[in-house]
Structures are given as structure tokens and as C-alpha cells.
Design a protein around this motif. Structure first.
Motif, short mmCIF file in Angstrom:
data_model
loop_
_atom_site.label_atom_id
_atom_site.label_comp_id
_atom_site.label_asym_id
_atom_site.label_seq_id
_atom_site.Cartn_x
_atom_site.Cartn_y
_atom_site.Cartn_z
N SER A 63 10.39 43.93 -24.50
CA SER A 63 11.58 43.32 -23.93
C SER A 63 11.81 41.93 -24.50
O SER A 63 10.86 41.20 -24.80
CB SER A 63 11.45 43.23 -22.41
N PRO A 64 13.07 41.51 -24.62
CA PRO A 64 13.38 40.16 -25.10
C PRO A 64 13.16 39.13 -24.00
O PRO A 64 12.95 39.48 -22.83
CB PRO A 64 14.85 40.26 -25.49
N THR A 90 17.60 37.76 -22.83
CA THR A 90 18.67 38.65 -22.38
C THR A 90 18.03 39.94 -21.88
O THR A 90 16.80 40.03 -21.74
CB THR A 90 19.68 38.92 -23.51
N ASN A 100 17.11 44.12 -22.16
CA ASN A 100 16.53 44.93 -23.22
C ASN A 100 17.60 45.77 -23.92
O ASN A 100 18.55 46.23 -23.30
CB ASN A 100 15.46 45.87 -22.64
N SER A 101 17.44 45.96 -25.22
CA SER A 101 18.34 46.81 -26.01
C SER A 101 17.49 47.63 -26.97
O SER A 101 16.30 47.37 -27.14
CB SER A 101 19.35 45.96 -26.77
N SER A 118 15.50 45.46 -29.41
CA SER A 118 14.72 44.33 -28.91
C SER A 118 13.32 44.32 -29.50
O SER A 118 12.64 45.35 -29.58
CB SER A 118 14.64 44.38 -27.38
N ASN A 119 12.89 43.15 -29.91
CA ASN A 119 11.56 42.87 -30.45
C ASN A 119 11.30 43.50 -31.81
O ASN A 119 10.18 43.49 -32.30
CB ASN A 119 10.45 43.28 -29.47
N SER A 160 18.13 37.44 -37.52
CA SER A 160 19.06 37.32 -36.41
C SER A 160 19.87 36.03 -36.49
O SER A 160 19.45 35.03 -37.07
CB SER A 160 18.30 37.37 -35.08
N GLU A 181 19.56 40.35 -30.07
CA GLU A 181 20.52 41.11 -29.29
C GLU A 181 21.94 40.60 -29.45
O GLU A 181 22.89 41.25 -29.02
CB GLU A 181 20.12 41.09 -27.81
N ASP A 199 9.45 33.05 -25.97
CA ASP A 199 9.65 33.45 -27.36
C ASP A 199 9.81 32.21 -28.22
O ASP A 199 10.31 31.18 -27.76
CB ASP A 199 10.87 34.35 -27.50
#
Length: 636
Positions: free
Chosen positions: A64-65, A68, A70-71, A74-75, A86, A91, A608
């Protein structure tokens, strides 16, 4: 009980089928065992007092980020199999590159269909799908990408639809930079009538987040709603999905190096039908169809929006099928076919090239020879045919030979040698805009891009560790790159380049009593020829790390605690547009506490970019700063 997905298994060499390598890590009391599976993810019935942890082909500790919700991507920036570059955060805008390619060379597939964005590859990762609905990503390169990918010449990130299981969760998060996040997900599965062979399911989620950003003018506001219905049997799975996503984000020098605060406002709608079917002996097929609409409003300067802004609307319709048909015990046919039609409306393109049809057919026969007990060689040789109604067609060769042996102790050895080709055509921003002026100058002479890949891979699989390694040599001809000239008024210009790339990849996984580790090293070396002395810098094709290390750790210090750490160190190729150092060290840490007094509750502290690196992942575009968050989640 901590609900964990430990992401530690991967397949680098193009040895396995589309489902790639996966493993299941089952924790019973304090003992964990690894079981390999080269087909789909194994779902095992386990007693209620046994915790289940599934490992499905990702290669990072965290999922998970921090900034924001999760997508599906992510990661991925800590995944050794890809290089995610990025803007703002992954995300927000993610350029996913594989093996030194660029974002345009990477495809994203769900089921059998590759999702494309005809405007620009910057948006191919815009998938409004809850990660709970998808498998972990399989990274397809070489033969597998040539066979299953579409309009993606170097690699693909492939997802499968998960069977729906009754479960749900609600999450609330907050952090520095005025970050806040809310999310709810629920899924219900039930038997159809009196039959135990058929199940129906429904699943949905809603997620939103916002923050002021880790740097000035790096704010975001995201929303996503997605849902699906499913019909499942012992031999088939049918899914109907719809997702909607709206994203606003800003960032200085988002796409240009002119020290301007730029913004993007994106809306994505995605409708997908997917059917998987097993039949006969070792035979499967999958059919996918989708409709995708992407709306983009780009503003060059948020302080002076009238100076330049652009509106784009793209619509894509596609149908695809893939599978494996067993003809005999030794002979099988692997195949994939996809038809895609797109169109674009734009205020910045010249509107003389606004639609295109794509066709791809791949046929790869497979022949297996048993050498002795638990040892065999598999040969695959075939071709892919690509065509559009606007470009020349192309035929690409696909071939490999794989030696595989299972030892009496259930350890395995795999060696593969492959040669494959793939091809793609340029997007509308690269080929359909002005060729003489504008922020993003197009090139209407761009031809079909081709990529040739020669590769040797070795995999060693033991009870408590696994090693995957590969060395490859790739020729990219007429690759579309975006370049910069310091005397130009344009932010970037589309130009073709021929590049030869030598690469080496090494990934090792090990399991200890209270911890799991995944570490990797990748090496890349490029030789390029633009045929133009007026090019001063490359934004993408020459933005790569010659050396990159990753280290992921999952540690269980106690029954209620879990610590996940991802680290990445890189040395980037020098670039005249980059401000600051060419070296960077990133760390992502997550500490999870599951209080035993409240079953289903999880409290998470995460950070992060722990060392506050300012490294520019895109040359000339500021890097992200550190982000901290605290999240409370309740699972049922």
C-alpha cells in the motif's frame, strides 16, 4: 490477526505462461512452508484457526502507498522487475518502464486484453480497479510479452481477476501535508441454488484522498468507485466490471522544464467483460472485452491557465482472446488475438489523425520432450502478426527452449534460452500534433517501432529460497523518444532512436523463522543512435539506472506486530536536464499493530522516502519529499 499478503515471488526469465510463477506461503501456528504453482493462484481451504498468507508474484515487502489509497500500481517503484518514474507520486502519474524501455513500451493487461491510451502512454496505468479484485502483477518480458502483449514492444504488466470471497474493510487515514484518506470495500459470495459447483458474487469499493502534497504546488484530490459481479464454477469464471476514477494533481515542471506549476485533471471510465474457461486436458481460454474513456484537462500554468491548456478525450473499444489448447500429451498451441479501435478529440492536436484500428494475432506451438523422471525440455516457436489501418504490418518471431528438472527433494532447476520480437506504433501526441511549434512537438515521420530480444535465464527453486536470473541483449529500432534541445522553444520533441541494450537481472528470495527477504540487482548498458546532432538530452530513453539494488524485508517481532521495509538504491545515467545528484536511496517502512482485544482491527504507521531524497526521477521534474501517515482499518 494480521491480514498480510507477503509479496516475495517473481519470475524474471520468460519461462512460464501468462499466469507466471506464483507461490503460496501458508502459516500454521509458527511454521511456514512454500509451495510453488505455475498455473493460477491456489486457493486452499484452511481451518478457521489457521492464518492464510498468499504470495502471488509481486516482489516488494509493502503493498500500500503512504500518501493515498491503494491502486494496482502501488509500490511498483520498489519492484526490481520494473522502474517506475513518478511525477508527484506513483498513483498520480506513473511512467512504468521495463528493462530500460520507456513508458510507451510498457503495456497493461487485465485478463486477455491490453489496455491502451491512444493519446500517450503516460495514461496507460490509469485503471480504476480496486486491487482486491486483481491478482498481483505478473511482469511479462521476452517471449511472454511478444505472445500476450499488444502494442507494447518491451514488456507488459499483467493482471488476472480474482475469485470473489466474502470479506470487507473500512479504512481512515491521515498524515502530514494535510493528508486524509477514506476507503470502504465489501464483497459477498454465495452458492447458486442447491449447487456446490456454482457461486455468484458481487464486490464494490469507494476510495478518496487529498493532501497539499509533499512539495509546494504538489496537491492532489483523488476519487475512485468500482464494482463487479461474478459467476464462478469449478472450470470457469465470468466477471462484469465497471470503474470510475477522477484525479486532480499538480506538480512543478510536471511535463516541461520551464519552472512552471502545472496541473492535470483526469477522468477515467472502464467497462470490462471477462470469461475464463478450462476444458479438456491442459486446455484453457480467456475472452475479454472492454470500453475505456479517458478525459484529460492539462493546464501549463495554474497561475496563468489561459497561457496554455489542452483538453483530450479518448475512447477505446477492444476484444481479445488468449489460451492454450492441448493437442496431445507433448504438443500444444499457445495463442492470443486482439482487435482494438480508438478515437480522440483534442484541442492541441491537428485533428488530421484521430482514429486507428489495431490487429494482433499470435500463434506459438509448444512441444515437450521427457528426458527422464521429472526432467523435460520444452520448445516453443511461432510468430505474431501486427497491423493497423494506418501503418505497415509486421511479422515478429517468437521462440524459446526451456529445460526444467524437479529433484527428489522437490527443489527445481530451470534454464531457458529465447529469441523474440515485438512491435508497436506511436501514440497521437507523438505523431498527430504540430511538427513545427508547440510545447510538445510531434513527428509525423515516425515509423513502426520494433524490438528484438535475446535472453538466457536461470532459476533455482529450493524449499526456503529461490533465485531468478537473466541476461539479455535487446535491439530497439525506430523507438519513439522525447528529446530536448536547449535552443528550442518546445518543451520536448518526438524523435526516433535506435538503441542496443545489454542487461542483467538477479533476484533472490529467502524465508527465515520470523522474517522474509527479497533482494535484487539489475545492470543496464545502452548504446544509442538518434541520427541528429541537435539533440542535447533525452527525457525517457536515456533516463535509466545502470546499477540498481533493492532489498525488501518482512519481519514478525511478535504475534500482533509486523514490520515491512522496502529499500532501493540506484545510480542513474547522467542527464543534462537533471538537477542534483545521480544517486538516490529510498526507504518505505510500514509498522502494523493488530490489537488482540479487537479482532479485525489494524493500526498502521507508515513513512515513504524516509531520508527525504530530492532525486529527480524524470530529468528536470522535482522529486517527491517524505510522506508520513497513520491509518486505522477494520476488516470483516
Amino acid at each position: 490477526m494480521i491480514r498480510a499478503v507477503i509479496t516475495t515471488a517473481m519470475c524474471i526469465a520468460s519461462t512460464f505462461s501468462l499466469s507466471s510463477f506464483s507461490a503460496v506461503l501458508v502459516e500454521k501456528n509458527s511454521e511456514r512452508t512454500i509451495e510453488s504453482n505455475t498455473e493460477n493462484v491456489i486457493e486452499k481451504d484452511i481451518e478457521k484457526d489457521i492464518e492464510k498468507i498468499t504470495v502471488e508474484g509481486a516482489a516488494t515487502a509493502n503493498e500500500s502507498p503512504v500518501g493515498t489509497f491503494n491502486s494496482p500500481i502501488s509500490n511498483l517503484e520498489y519492484d526490481p522487475r520494473v522502474d517506475l518514474q513518478s511525477r508527484n507520486m506513483a498513483e498520480a502519474q506513473a511512467d512504468v518502464t521495463i528493462r530500460g524501455g520507456i513508458f510507451e513500451n510498457t503495456g497493461f493487461s487485465v485478463g486477455s486484453a491490453t489496455l491502451i491510451d491512444p493519446q500517450t502512454g503516460h495514461y496507460v496505468a490509469e485503471m480504476p480497479i480496486a486491487p482486491e479484485m486483481l491478482s498481483a502483477p505478473a511482469i511479462l518480458t521476452g517471449v511472454d510479452n511478444s505472445l500476450y502483449g499488444a502494442n507494447s514492444s518491451v514488456g507488459s504488466v499483467a493482471f488476472k481477476w480474482r475469485p470473489i470471497q466474502t470479506a470487507g474493510s473500512v479504512s481512515l487515514g491521515m498524515g502530514n501535508n494535510n493528508f486524509n484518506m477514506q476507503r470502504i470495500h465489501n464483497a459477498v459470495s454465495w452458492s447458486v441454488g442447491d449447487s456446490s459447483q456454482w457461486k455468484a458474487g458481487i464486490e464494490g469499493e469507494y476510495s478518496r484522498s487529498e493532501s497539499d502534497g509533499t512539495i509546494d504546488n504538489g496537491d492532489h484530490q483523488f476519487e475512485r468507485a468500482s464494482g463487479r459481479i461474478q459467476l464462478l464454477s469449478d472450470s470457469s469464471q465470468t466477471d462484469l466490471f465497471f470503474g470510475y476514477q477522477e484525479k486532480f494533481f499538480g506538480w512543478p515542471n510536471l511535463y516541461t522544464p520551464f519552472n512552471v506549476n502545472e496541473t492535470e485533471d483526469l477522468e477515467t471510465r472502464l467497462l470490462i467483460f471477462n470469461h475464463q474457461q478450462q476444458y479438456a486436458h491442459q486446455s484453457t481460454f480467456e475472452v475479454s472485452a472492454y470500453y475505456r474513456q479517458q478525459n484529460d484537462h492539462y493546464v501549463f500554468s495554474r497561475e496563468n491557465p489561459e497561457s496554455f491548456q489542452a483538453f483530450h478525450e479518448t475512447k477505446v473499444k477492444s476484444v481479445a482472446a488468449s489460451g492454450r489448447h492441448g493437442l496431445t500429451e507433448k504438443l500444444a498451441l499457445n495463442y492470443a488475438v486482439q482487435f482494438t479501435a480508438d478515437e480522440i478529440e483534442s484541442t492541441s492536436l491537428e485533428n488530421n489523425f484521430t482514429s486507428r484500428d489495431y490487429y494482433k494475432v499470435s500463434l506459438v506451438p509448444e512441444y515437450a520432450i521427457a528426458l527422464k523422471d521429472n526432467e523435460h525440455i520444452t520448445f516453443r516457436a511461432g510468430a505474431a502478426y501486427d497491423d493497423t489501418n494506418r501503418d505497415d504490418s509486421s511479422i515478429s518471431l517468437i521462440s524459446d527452449v526451456v529445460w526444467h528438472k524437479i529433484n527428489p527433494d522437490n527443489s527445481a532447476r530451470t534454464v531457458n534460452l529465447s529469441y523474440s520480437e515485438a512491435t508497436q506504433v506511436a501514440g497521437y501526441t507523438a505523431i498527430g500534433g504540430s511538427t513545427s511549434s508547440g510545447l510538445f512537438r510531434s513527428n509525423d515521420t515516425l515509423e513502426r517501432e520494433t524490438s528484438k530480444n535475446l535472453e538466457l535465464g536461470l532459476s533455482l527453486d529450493e524449499a526456503t529460497w529461490r533465485v531468478d536470473s537473466a541476461v539479455f541483449y535487446r535491439w530497439d529500432n525506430e523507438l519513439t523518444d522525447w528529446t530536448y534541445n536547449f535552443d528550442s522553444t518546445s518543451a520536448r520533441v518526438a524523435n526516433p532512436v535506435d538503441i542496443e541494450t545489454i542487461g542483467f537481472e538477479f533476484i533472490a528470495i529467502t524465508r527465515m523463522e520470523n522474517a522474509d527477504f527479497v533482494t535484487s540487482y539489475t545492470y543496464l548498458d545502452k548504446s544509442e543512435d538518434y541520427g541528429d546532432e541537435n539533440i542535447d538530452a533525452s527525457f525517457y530513453a536515456l533516463n535509466y539506472p545502470p546499477h540498481r539494488f533493492t532489498l525488501g524485508v518482512i519481519w514478525y517481532p511478535g504475534e500482533a506486530l509486523e514490520l515491512r521495509v522496502d529499500n532501493e538504491w540506484r545510480k542513474q545515467e547522467k542527464n543534462l536536464l537533471r538537477n542534483g545528484d545521480d544517486k538516490a536511496f529510498f526507504t518505505h517502512i510500514t509498522l502494523t499493530y493488530a490489537p488482540p482485544q479487537v479482532e479485525g482491527l489494524e493500526l498502521v504507521l507508515a513513512v515513504d522516502n524516509m531520508w527525504d531524497e530530492s532525486f529527480e526521477e524524470i530529468p528536470g521534474t522535482p522529486g517527491r519529499s517524505d510522506q508520513l501517515s497513520a491509518t486505522a482499518s477494520y476488516f470483516w
